[in-house]
Design a protein around this motif. Sequence first.
Motif, PDB file in Angstrom:
ATOM      1  N   ASP A   1       0.796  -1.312  -0.032  1.00 50.42           N
ATOM      2  CA  ASP A   1       0.013   0.096   0.059  1.00 50.42           C
ATOM      3  C   ASP A   1       0.772   1.243  -0.132  1.00 50.42           C
ATOM      4  N   TRP A   2       1.820   1.099  -0.839  1.00 53.84           N
ATOM      5  CA  TRP A   2       2.592   2.482  -0.822  1.00 53.84           C
ATOM      6  C   TRP A   2       2.942   2.860  -2.300  1.00 53.84           C
ATOM      7  N   GLU A   3       3.131   4.077  -2.645  1.00 56.08           N
ATOM      8  CA  GLU A   3       3.222   4.752  -3.950  1.00 56.08           C
ATOM      9  C   GLU A   3       4.163   3.831  -4.765  1.00 56.08           C
ATOM     10  N   ARG A   4       5.491   3.569  -4.320  1.00 52.41           N
ATOM     11  CA  ARG A   4       6.381   3.088  -4.962  1.00 52.41           C
ATOM     12  C   ARG A   4       6.355   1.849  -5.410  1.00 52.41           C
ATOM     13  N   TYR A   5       5.398   0.970  -4.689  1.00 51.27           N
ATOM     14  CA  TYR A   5       5.371  -0.459  -4.946  1.00 51.27           C
ATOM     15  C   TYR A   5       5.661  -0.866  -6.349  1.00 51.27           C
ATOM     16  N   PRO A   6       4.631  -0.217  -7.143  1.00 55.05           N
ATOM     17  CA  PRO A   6       4.851  -0.636  -8.707  1.00 55.05           C
ATOM     18  C   PRO A   6       6.250  -0.480  -9.168  1.00 55.05           C
ATOM     19  N   LEU A   7       6.869   0.446  -8.699  1.00 57.68           N
ATOM     20  CA  LEU A   7       8.169   1.187  -9.227  1.00 57.68           C
ATOM     21  C   LEU A   7       9.318  -0.140  -8.685  1.00 57.68           C
TER      22      LEU A   7
END
Length: 315
Positions: free
Chosen positions: A290-296
Amino acid sequence: VIVTTEPEKIEDSSSSSKVGTELLCVVRAVLKKIKRRVLVGDKVVVGSIDWVDRRGMIENVFQRSSDILDPPVANVDRLLVLFSVEQPQLESFVLTRFLIEAESTGIPITLALNKAELVDQQVLSDWDTRLRSWGYEPLFCSVDSKMGLDSLASVLRDQTTVIVGPSGVGKSSLINALRNKPNSQVEVDNWFDPIMGSKWFEDQRVGKVSTRSGRGKHTTRNVSLLPLGGGGYLADTPGFSQPSLLKVTKQSLAQYFPEIRKMLGDNEQAKCAFNDCLHVGEPGCIVKGDWERYPLYFQLLDEIRIREEFQLRTF
Ligand code: GDP
Ligand code: ZN
């Protein structure tokens, strides 16, 4: 920078004026033989000092606290990752690649965003919130409007700093602005390289072409440490402008994300079920998504996986 072998001479009050003296040094042959390069920023032992002609010989090099080669500077205390909010526009994946490369050096990072005068306060405050959620405390600055330069200078005080970042964000402009800061205690016009010696020495280093390779003998760029007002140094040459991530492995990538470090470090007891967990949905993984950069993180992991597989197949 450096400082001496002959401590008894230095401590002797009658020679206290020798502290800060610049010496033109040669490197002892045995160091060259064992390929021990002496870099700008190294702490070295100098012997055979001739105080009159201001010459000496580098006899040994102290262990370095950091070892980056782009630019070749030893004992770097801080990497200043510089981006701009506009022109070129701040892009989270590019910024993340730089941050990961910077994190992988182990050197403490300061993140600064330049050209802040080009956008309104709301844009800055949105970036601030976002980057804090990544685990960074960004400094906003503008070389053009001089905004934030004082806070930046005070963060860099008493440290040796290298600026890294993509091209066009204002690295050279910032280096010039900091070098010329009016509170600098250094005479800018008579600026004298404290590490590599005099202008004279600089002139000796240029030009020669090796007949064997046909390339310039000094293929490494010249780099000097600029003394900052109030103490500390700033490399006059920016570091990497394109992160290769070659030193980052699938296993090490996670530790370069402050978000993951925090999740794993917050709770000493909690560990992922597998020691070699890559945090991509394994059973018993405690890293949530659940954090913004997980996909990165996923994207970089893929990039590194492909590189590692390619290397395995080639060699
Ligand atoms: P580098 O490639 O990172 O070294 O970037 P430069 O220092 O060469 O700067 C690239 C361009 O950005 C130049 O045209 C600079 O004048 C401009 N620039 C640098 N700082 C600022 C700033 O704070 N605001 C604006 N608007 N432009 C800037
Ligand atoms: Zn995990």
